[in-house]
Design a protein around this motif. Structure first.
Motif, mmCIF file in Angstrom:
data_model
loop_
_atom_site.group_PDB
_atom_site.id
_atom_site.type_symbol
_atom_site.label_atom_id
_atom_site.label_comp_id
_atom_site.label_asym_id
_atom_site.label_seq_id
_atom_site.Cartn_x
_atom_site.Cartn_y
_atom_site.Cartn_z
ATOM 1 N N GLN A 120 -10.806 1.552 -0.206
ATOM 2 C CA GLN A 120 -9.344 1.539 -0.195
ATOM 3 C C GLN A 120 -8.817 0.725 -1.376
ATOM 4 O O GLN A 120 -7.834 1.118 -2.020
ATOM 5 N N ALA A 121 -9.463 -0.384 -1.688
ATOM 6 C CA ALA A 121 -9.043 -1.213 -2.821
ATOM 7 C C ALA A 121 -9.203 -0.449 -4.126
ATOM 8 O O ALA A 121 -8.342 -0.540 -5.018
ATOM 9 N N PHE A 122 -10.303 0.298 -4.267
ATOM 10 C CA PHE A 122 -10.504 1.094 -5.484
ATOM 11 C C PHE A 122 -9.394 2.133 -5.623
ATOM 12 O O PHE A 122 -8.837 2.329 -6.709
ATOM 13 N N CYS A 123 -9.073 2.817 -4.538
ATOM 14 C CA CYS A 123 -8.009 3.816 -4.563
ATOM 15 C C CYS A 123 -6.680 3.189 -4.987
ATOM 16 O O CYS A 123 -5.937 3.747 -5.794
ATOM 17 N N GLU A 143 0.820 -1.213 0.000
ATOM 18 C CA GLU A 143 0.000 0.000 0.000
ATOM 19 C C GLU A 143 0.856 1.267 0.000
ATOM 20 O O GLU A 143 0.617 2.190 -0.779
ATOM 21 N N GLY A 144 1.838 1.305 0.867
ATOM 22 C CA GLY A 144 2.660 2.506 0.966
ATOM 23 C C GLY A 144 3.364 2.842 -0.327
ATOM 24 O O GLY A 144 3.446 4.008 -0.729
ATOM 25 N N GLU A 145 3.866 1.806 -1.015
ATOM 26 C CA GLU A 145 4.619 2.063 -2.241
ATOM 27 C C GLU A 145 3.724 2.345 -3.451
ATOM 28 O O GLU A 145 4.143 3.009 -4.388
ATOM 29 N N VAL A 146 2.486 1.847 -3.443
ATOM 30 C CA VAL A 146 1.556 2.241 -4.506
ATOM 31 C C VAL A 146 1.334 3.750 -4.448
ATOM 32 O O VAL A 146 1.393 4.453 -5.467
ATOM 33 N N ARG A 154 5.372 9.914 -7.144
ATOM 34 C CA ARG A 154 6.538 10.122 -8.004
ATOM 35 C C ARG A 154 6.115 10.441 -9.437
ATOM 36 O O ARG A 154 6.735 11.252 -10.116
ATOM 37 N N ILE A 155 5.066 9.777 -9.903
ATOM 38 C CA ILE A 155 4.636 9.917 -11.293
ATOM 39 C C ILE A 155 3.788 11.168 -11.505
ATOM 40 O O ILE A 155 4.001 11.931 -12.456
ATOM 41 N N ALA A 156 2.815 11.384 -10.625
ATOM 42 C CA ALA A 156 1.839 12.462 -10.832
ATOM 43 C C ALA A 156 2.023 13.640 -9.886
ATOM 44 O O ALA A 156 1.271 14.613 -9.971
ATOM 45 N N THR A 157 3.005 13.561 -8.972
ATOM 46 C CA THR A 157 3.291 14.611 -7.980
ATOM 47 C C THR A 157 2.037 14.995 -7.190
ATOM 48 O O THR A 157 1.790 16.167 -6.926
ATOM 49 N N LYS A 158 1.245 14.011 -6.820
ATOM 50 C CA LYS A 158 0.044 14.237 -6.009
ATOM 51 C C LYS A 158 -0.095 13.075 -5.046
ATOM 52 O O LYS A 158 0.166 11.932 -5.404
ATOM 53 N N HIS A 159 -0.511 13.369 -3.807
ATOM 54 C CA HIS A 159 -0.728 12.300 -2.829
ATOM 55 C C HIS A 159 -2.097 11.692 -3.100
ATOM 56 O O HIS A 159 -3.131 12.333 -2.847
ATOM 57 N N LEU A 160 -2.104 10.486 -3.597
ATOM 58 C CA LEU A 160 -3.346 9.878 -4.078
ATOM 59 C C LEU A 160 -4.348 9.624 -2.960
ATOM 60 O O LEU A 160 -5.521 9.999 -3.069
ATOM 61 N N GLU A 161 -3.921 8.977 -1.885
ATOM 62 C CA GLU A 161 -4.872 8.535 -0.863
ATOM 63 C C GLU A 161 -5.640 9.703 -0.260
ATOM 64 O O GLU A 161 -6.877 9.702 -0.204
ATOM 65 N N SER A 162 -4.923 10.729 0.183
ATOM 66 C CA SER A 162 -5.597 11.864 0.823
ATOM 67 C C SER A 162 -6.438 12.636 -0.182
ATOM 68 O O SER A 162 -7.571 13.046 0.120
#
Length: 370
Positions: free
Chosen positions: A317-320, A186-189, A195-203
């Motif tokens: 969480q799985a969808f994210c 999870e952490g590395e996804v 790294r790729i999109a310069t955005k924190h996905l989960e939050s």
């Protein structure tokens, strides 16, 4: 400005203007689209009215065409200089390479707001050194207790090697699992997406989802006909619980957009898990206990017919995570829920081209209509 006198440009001056524009555009996009060229050309003559072109065509039309050619020449220079994000599209058909594939075929370029699509290897690093770091990562993942700090540092260090391998070679997902097992945590996804999109996905994902949930639920409840009947079944699971509300929205949006959520969201018992996986190409698999069917045992992510992540806490969480993996593995969106993924990318996360098809634009306008 008073009499509308236009500037007479020398060839060298026009070349310098176009070169600077191409350099600035490349810093945002290696492969701009037509709207980008139009926007830049319009901005040029708006800032400098004396550069407006005479004639019945819009005053920026010639600049736009010239800029397209200049951008192509600029990419050629960078390709010769060793920039990976344009080298990857070299070797196309030309008079010197008549056997190459069409220049418009299989172009590898950012399409979903990727800021670091195909980076060069770090300075003073080579493939051999980064491959050694990858092997250390593989060994670390075999341990029961992982060194999280070491893994994070090595994943950062090997990012360019991993992207070049994934984008250029397009390996099967199972091959990536074997070579980069740390990527499927999870952490590395989330770190890879950053790294790729310069955005924190989960939050960003859950903040946007929770913000729009009340309006989306209103939209779902207003649906009639066949879509309304499907949504009524979903609404039976609606409660004040945050996870339940998120799940209803994520399962309801595909119905609104005309996607097929039944191909993406699957449920099975522990004893029938293998059979269920055989019927899923890509999706979220909820595994139930036969002793207590109301309580999920686990939620898993299936890609290319195999589980790549499991023991995820819940469906949202799985969808994210599966959204993040499409970026990390450079995968196309699942066709069965393609509109839903595009909506989340463009509207909820604000990534990439904002142009939307009518059915997605209608929902966007409803969400942002005050």
């Amino acid at each position: 400005m008073k009499d509308g006198t236009r500037m007479l440009l020398s060839r060298d001056m026009k070349h310098d203007i176009l070169e600077k524009l191409a350099e600035a555009m490349y810093s945002f996009k290696a492969y701009p689209d037509d709207d980008d060229y139009t926007s830049v050309s319009q901005s040029l003559i708006s800032k400098h009215p004396s550069l407006t072109e005479p004639g019945p065509q819009p005053g920026y039309y010639g600049w736009k065409n010239s800029l397209k050619f200049k951008m192509g020449n600029y990419r050629t220079k960078l390709r010769r200089a060793g920039c990976e994000d344009v080298i990857v599209n070299g070797g196309k058909r030309s008079k010197n390479n008549p056997e190459g594939e069409s220049s418009r075929k299989n172009i590898k370029r950012p399409k979903r707001g990727e800021a670091n699509y195909l980076p060069n290897l770090p300075d003073r690093q080579n493939e051999e050194g980064l491959e050694s770091a990858r092997l250390v990562l593989v060994e670390e993942m075999k341990k029961k207790q992982h060194n999280g700090l070491l893994m994070a540092n090595l994943m950062d260090q090997t990012f360019s090697l991993r992207r070049q391998e994934i984008v250029k070679k397009e390996p099967a997902v199972q091959d990536i699992v074997e070579r980069w097992p740390a990527l499927f945590t999870e952490g590395e996804v989330f770190a890879e997406f950053s790294r790729i999109a310069t955005k924190h996905l989960e939050s960003s994902f859950f903040e946007s989802l929770d913000k729009h949930t009340p309006r989306i639920i209103e939209l779902l409840q207003s649906k009639k006909g066949a879509a309304g009947l499907k949504i009524q079944e979903l609404m039976a699971n609606l409660s004040s619980d945050v996870t339940a509300r998120r799940s209803v929205v994520l399962k309801g949006l595909p119905i609104v957009f005309g996607d097929d959520p039944n191909k993406f969201y699957k449920t099975c018992f522990e004893t029938t898990k293998d059979e269920a996986i055989d019927n899923v190409t890509v999706g979220v698999l909820t595994i139930l206990s036969e002793d207590d069917p109301e309580q999920p045992v686990s939620t898993a992510i299936v890609l290319e017919g195999g589980i790549v992540m499991d023991k995820i806490r819940d469906l949202p969480q799985a969808f994210c995570l599966i959204f993040g993996l499409t970026y990390a593995l450079n995968l196309d969106y699942p066709k069965c829920v393609g509109n839903t993924f595009k909506f989340i990318q463009s509207v909820m996360l604000g990534l990439g081209n904002k142009a939307l098809p009518p059915k997605l634009l209608t929902v966007k306008n409803m969400l942002f209509d005050e």
